[in-house]
Design an enzyme around this catalytic site. Structure first.
Site, short mmCIF file in Angstrom:
data_model
loop_
_atom_site.label_atom_id
_atom_site.label_comp_id
_atom_site.label_asym_id
_atom_site.label_seq_id
_atom_site.Cartn_x
_atom_site.Cartn_y
_atom_site.Cartn_z
CD GLU A 131 36.11 36.23 99.51
OE1 GLU A 131 36.72 35.27 100.03
OE2 GLU A 131 34.86 36.33 99.53
CG PHE A 136 25.01 39.15 108.61
CD1 PHE A 136 25.55 38.05 109.28
CD2 PHE A 136 24.87 39.08 107.24
CE1 PHE A 136 25.93 36.91 108.59
CE2 PHE A 136 25.25 37.94 106.53
CZ PHE A 136 25.77 36.85 107.21
CD GLN A 137 28.50 38.33 105.36
OE1 GLN A 137 28.10 38.98 104.39
NE2 GLN A 137 28.87 37.06 105.25
CE LYS A 189 22.36 44.94 99.53
NZ LYS A 189 21.71 43.81 100.23
CG MET A 235 63.10 29.13 103.71
SD MET A 235 64.77 28.94 103.08
CE MET A 235 64.70 29.86 101.56
C1 TPP Z 1 51.48 32.40 104.52
C2 TPP Z 1 52.82 32.03 105.04
N1 TPP Z 1 52.92 31.24 106.15
C3 TPP Z 1 54.14 30.88 106.61
C4 TPP Z 1 55.28 31.30 106.00
C5 TPP Z 1 56.64 30.90 106.53
N2 TPP Z 1 57.35 30.06 105.56
C6 TPP Z 1 58.27 30.55 104.72
S1 TPP Z 1 58.87 29.41 103.65
C7 TPP Z 1 57.91 28.21 104.32
C8 TPP Z 1 57.97 26.82 103.78
C9 TPP Z 1 57.41 26.71 102.42
O1 TPP Z 1 57.25 25.35 102.08
P1 TPP Z 1 57.08 24.90 100.58
O2 TPP Z 1 56.04 25.69 99.92
O3 TPP Z 1 56.92 23.43 100.55
O4 TPP Z 1 58.46 25.34 99.93
P2 TPP Z 1 59.94 24.74 100.15
O5 TPP Z 1 60.65 25.64 101.08
O6 TPP Z 1 59.79 23.35 100.67
O7 TPP Z 1 60.52 24.78 98.77
C10 TPP Z 1 57.15 28.72 105.38
C11 TPP Z 1 56.23 27.92 106.22
C12 TPP Z 1 55.11 32.14 104.87
N3 TPP Z 1 56.18 32.64 104.22
N4 TPP Z 1 53.90 32.45 104.41
#
Ligand code: TPP
Ligand code: MG
Lengths: 98, 581
Positions: free
Chosen positions: B48, B110-111, B160, B482
Site C-alpha cells: 500500500e 478484526f482489522q 464496509k 547521506m
Molecule cells: C524511510 C526513511 N528512513 C530513513 C531515512 C534517513 N535517511 C536519509 S538519507 C538515508 C540514506 C539513503 O541511502 P541510499 O538510498 O543508499 O542513498 P545514498 O545517500 O547512499 O545516495 C537515510 C537512511 C529516510 N530519509 N527515510
C-alpha cells in the site's frame, strides 16, 4: 519543522509564555475537536481551559491558551482547517512567566 | 447504486481514469464494483505504500489528482507514509479506505484501526462516512478540496456496510447538482480585486527601489500552474534568481540570471546572493529550514515580499514587509507588464551575481580517466546530457537525490519528482510508476540509492505486470551514503549502521522479475550504459557501482547558517569499524 520557529521571547533564559483566549466556531463533525486540539498542540500552545457548546450544526469553542509563539500564527493555522468557520482573538492577553 | 458504485461514478464524473490500490476485507465491495468496470484503470501495486507513492508520482507528473485505495487496518497504516509524503509536498491526493462495518467500530474488531484519528496530522481533510446518503456529496467535496488552494491529501474512510448500502437516488442527485459549494476557492483570495492591485503596486515600488533584488521560487509555481508566467517574468525582469529543491526547473535551462538551488546543499552563488540581496521576492515557497538554514542569518539584509496561496505561511519563519495571497499567475502577469514597460535598473547586481556563478556554481569535475571509478555527480551530469529534454527523473532520498538536484539540468519542474518535505526513502520507484501511467509516452527514470531501492523493491513486480517502459538506475555506494556523510562530518567519522556492502545482486534481482539489467563500474562504461537502457523499449535496470566515500558538496551543518558552507574536504580517517550485523 517546529524547531525552526524562532519567535519565542527569551529574557535571561526564561521563556515568557502568554495567555490568550480564542473563540472558534466550527462544524460539529465527530473529529472536529481532535483536529482543533491537535493543531493547537503541534503549533506550540498548551490548553489551559476549554469550553465547548454544540449549537445546531456548529461547535462554539472558547480556548484559553498558553504559549510563547505569536498567537496570530496559530489563528491562521486553525483557519486552514476545512471545518473551522471563524477564529476570533478574545479578551486582552495577560502575561504569565512559565 | 450502492456506495461502492457511487465511488466509481464519482471517478468517472471527475475524469479520474487511473487509481492505485490493494484489496482486502473491508474494501471488497469496491473491488467487486470494479469487476467489469471499464471507465477506470485500477493498478495493483505490491504494497500500500507503493500505491500511495505511485498516486503521488502520478499527481506530480500530471498535475491531476492522484487516487489510492486500501483496506482497513494494515492496508490503511501501510498507506500512511505515502500520504504524509504527499501532505508535506502539497500533492493533491484522494485516499479511500474501507473500514470495519459501522456497528463494529469501537469493538476492537478484526482489522479495525482508528484511521481518522491516526491520520489527522497528514491530511488536508478527512471523513469517516456514517451515512451512505452523504457519500456522493463527500466525494464531490473531497475531490475539489484536494486540488483547491494549497493542494493536499483528503482521506475518506468508509465502513464496509456503507459501501454495500443503496444510496438514495434523490439524495445523490441533489448533492451532485449542488456540486462543490463548500469547497474552497482556488486560492485564499481568488478574485483579482482592487486590494491585490494595490499590493502589486507596492511590490513594484519596492522592487524599483531595491538595488539588489532577488527572485526566490519554490514548488508553489507548479502547484499554481504558473510555470509559463513565472518564466516570462524571470526573463523579462532579468532578476537574478534562486530556487528551492521543489522549484528546480522553474526558470528553465537557459536563463542566464539563474543561480541555482539554495540551501543546505545549494550552491555557493545562490546562498551568497540570498545573503547579500536587499529585497527577496518569494514566490510559492514556505521558507523551509533545509532552504533557509538558521533563520536568523537568512537573507539578513533583505526586505522580504512573500507571495503564496497559503497565507498561513506568511511570517511563519521570516517576517515579510509585504504579503500577497493570490493566484500567482495574476501577480506574475501584472509584474511582467510592469517590468516590460519600464525595465529594472540592476545591472551592477546582475553582473555581480553572474560573477559569483562562474566560481560558485555546482562544481563537479567530469571524470576524464576511462578506468576511473564512477562518481555520483559525474554520472548525473552525463545522464543529463544524454537523456531527452522532457525526461522525467524520479529520485529516492539521500546523496544521489542531491546530486540529481545539483547536476541534472531540468527544463520544467514537473520533470523532477523528489520527496522534499518528508524525504521518504523508497519514494522513487513507485513515484516513477505513477509518473509513467500519467505520461505513457514520456521517458521516466528512477534514480535510486542502494538503500532507498530496497524500501519499495517489491514494485518491480508492478512494472513487470503493466509492462511499463521505465528505467531504474541504482547509484550503489554500498552504504546509506547521506548518513555516512553526516557521520563523517559531524560525528567525528564514527560510522554506525550505514554499511550495505552485503547488498543483494541487484542485476539478478531485476532479472528475477523478468526485467533485464546491466552492471557498470568504470567511467568508460557510463555513456554506453545510459544509452543502452534508454534505447531499450521495455523496463530496464542499470546498476552503477560508485565510489563509497564521495560526499555531497557544498553542505551546511544542520542548524547552521547558509553562509557557513563547507566545501569539499578530504575524507577523515575512519575511526570505528561498524559491527557487521
Ligand atoms: C524511510 C526513511 N528512513 C530513513 C531515512 C534517513 N535517511 C536519509 S538519507 C538515508 C540514506 C539513503 O541511502 P541510499 O538510498 O543508499 O542513498 P545514498 O545517500 O547512499 O545516495 C537515510 C537512511 C529516510 N530519509 N527515510
Ligand atoms: Mg547508498
Amino acid at each position: 519543522m517546529s524547531q525552526a520557529i524562532t519567535s519565542s521571547i527569551t529574557t535571561s533564559g526564561t521563556t515568557i509564555s502568554n495567555r490568550h483566549v480564542l473563540h472558534c466556531r466550527m462544524q460539529s463533525e465527530p473529529a472536529g475537536l481532535e483536529r482543533l486540539c491537535r493543531v493547537v498542540r503541534v503549533r506550540g500552545f498548551r490548553i489551559a481551559g476549554m469550553s465547548v457548546e454544540c449549537s445546531g450544526e456548529h461547535f462554539e469553542i472558547a480556548l484559553t491558551l498558553e504559549g510563547s509563539r505569536p498567537i496570530s500564527m496559530l489563528q491562521s493555522q486553525l483557519l486552514k482547517l476545512h471545518t473551522v468557520a471563524e477564529v476570533v482573538l478574545g479578551a486582552q492577553q495577560a502575561r504569565s512567566v512559565a | 447504486m450502492n456506495g461502492a458504485q457511487h465511488i466509481l461514478k464519482a471517478f468517472q464524473q471527475h475524469g479520474i481514469t487511473t487509481v492505485f490500490g490493494y484489496p482486502g476485507g473491508c474494501i471488497m465491495p469496491l473491488y467487486d464494483a470494479l469487476v467489469g468496470d471499464v471507465s477506470v484503470e485500477h493498478v495493483l501495486c505490491r504494497h500500500e505504500q507503493g500505491c500511495a507513492l505511485a498516486a503521488d508520482g502520478y499527481a506530480r507528473a500530471s498535475g491531476n489528482l492522484g487516487v489510492c485505495i486500501a483496506t482497513s487496518g494494515p492496508g490503511a497504516t501501510n498507506l500512511i507514509t505515502g500520504v504524509a509524503n504527499a501532505f508535506q509536498d502539497s500533492v493533491p491526493l484522494l485516499v479511500i479506505t474501507g473500514q470495519v462495518p459501522a456497528a463494529l467500530i469501537g469493538t476492537d474488531a478484526f482489522q479495525e484501526t482508528d484511521v481518522l484519528g491516526m491520520t489527522l496530522g497528514i491530511v488536508k481533510h478527512s471523513y469517516l462516512v456514517d451515512d451512505a446518503d452523504s457519500l456522493p456529496g463527500i466525494l464531490i467535496e473531497a475531490i475539489a478540496l484536494a486540488q483547491s488552494g494549497r493542494p493536499g491529501p483528503v482521506w475518506i474512510d468508509i465502513p464496509k456496510d456503507i459501501l454495500l448500502t443503496q444510496v438514495n437516488p434523490q439524495a445523490a442527485d441533489q448533492q451532485e447538482r449542488e456540486g462543490c459549494e463548500s469547497a474552497e476557492p482556488r486560492t485564499d483570495s481568488a478574485t483579482h480585486n482592487g486590494a491585490i492591485d494595490k499590493d502589486i503596486n507596492e511590490l513594484m515600488r519596492l522592487l524599483r527601489a531595491a538595488r539588489k533584488p532577488l527572485l526566490y521560487s519554490g514548488g508553489g509555481i507548479t502547484l499554481a500552474s504558473a510555470e509559463d508566467s513565472f518564466r516570462e517574468f524571470a526573463e523579462q525582469s532579468a532578476l537574478p534568481g534562486v530556487v528551492t529543491l521543489k522549484g528546480i526547473g522553474n526558470p528553465g535551462r537557459h536563463n542566464p540570471n539563474h543561480l541555482g538551488m539554495l540551501g543546505m546543499h545549494g550552491c555557493r552563488a545562490a546562498n551568497r546572493a540570498v545573503d547579500e540581496c536587499d529585497l527577496l521576492l518569494v514566490f510559492g515557497a514556505r521558507l523551509d529550514d533545509r532552504a533557509t538554514g538558521k533563520p536568523e542569518t537568512f537573507a539578513p539584509n533583505a526586505k522580504i515580499i512573500h507571495i503564496d496561496a497559503d497565507s498561513a505561511e506568511f511570517h511563519k519563519i521570516k517576517a515579510a514587509v509585504l504579503t500577497i495571497s493570490a493566484d500567482l499567475n495574476d501577480v506574475l502577469r501584472t509584474l511582467t507588464l510592469g517590468v516590460k514597460a519600464q525595465p529594472l535598473n540592476i545591472e551592477a547586481w546582475q553582473k555581480q551575481c553572474r560573477t559569483w556563478l562562474t566560481t560558485g556554481g555546482f562544481q563537479a569535475a567530469d571524470n576524464e580517466e576511462a578506468l576511473a571509478p564512477i562518481t555520483g555527480p559525474a554520472f548525473v551530469r552525463q545522464l543529463s546530457r544524454i537523456a531527452g529534454d522532457d525526461t522525467i527523473i524520479s529520485c529516492d532520498v539521500g546523496q544521489h537525490q542531491m546530486w540529481v538536484a545539483q547536476h541534472y539540468q531540468f527544463n520544467h519542474p514537473r520533470q523532477h519528482l523528489t520527496s522534499g518535505g518528508l524525504g521518504t526513502m523508497g519514494f522513487g520507484l513507485p513515484a516513477a510508476i505513477g509518473a509513467q501511467f500519467a505520461k505513457p509516452g514520456t521517458a521516466v527514470i528512477n534514480v535510486a540509492g542502494d538503500g532507498s531501492f530496497m524500501m519499495n523493491a517489491q514494485e518491480l513486480a508492478t512494472i513487470r505486470r503493466y509492462r511499463l517502459p521505465l528505467k531504474i538506475i541504482i547509484l550503489d555506494n554500498q552504504c546509506l551514503g547521506m548518513v555516512r556523510q553526516q557521520q563523517e562530518l559531524f560525528y567525528d567519522n564514527r560510522e554506525s549502521h550505514i554499511n550495505l556492502d552485503d547488498n543483494p545482486d541487484f542485476v539478478a534481482m531485476a532479472r528475477a522479475f523478468n526485467i533485464p539489467a546491466l552492471h557498470i563500474n568504470r567511467t568508460d562504461q557510463v555513456r554506453r550504459g545510459i544509452e543502452t537502457i534508454l534505447a531499450y523499449k521495455g523496463p530496464m535496470l542499470l546498476h552503477v557501482a560508485i565510489a563509497r566515500e564521495e560526499n555531497v558538496w557544498p553542505t551546511v551543518r544542520p542548524g547552521g547558517s547558509n553562509r557557513d558552507m563547507m566545501e569539499n574536504t578530504k575524507p577523515a580517517k575512519k575511526k570505528t569499524e561498524e559491527n557487521a550485523a
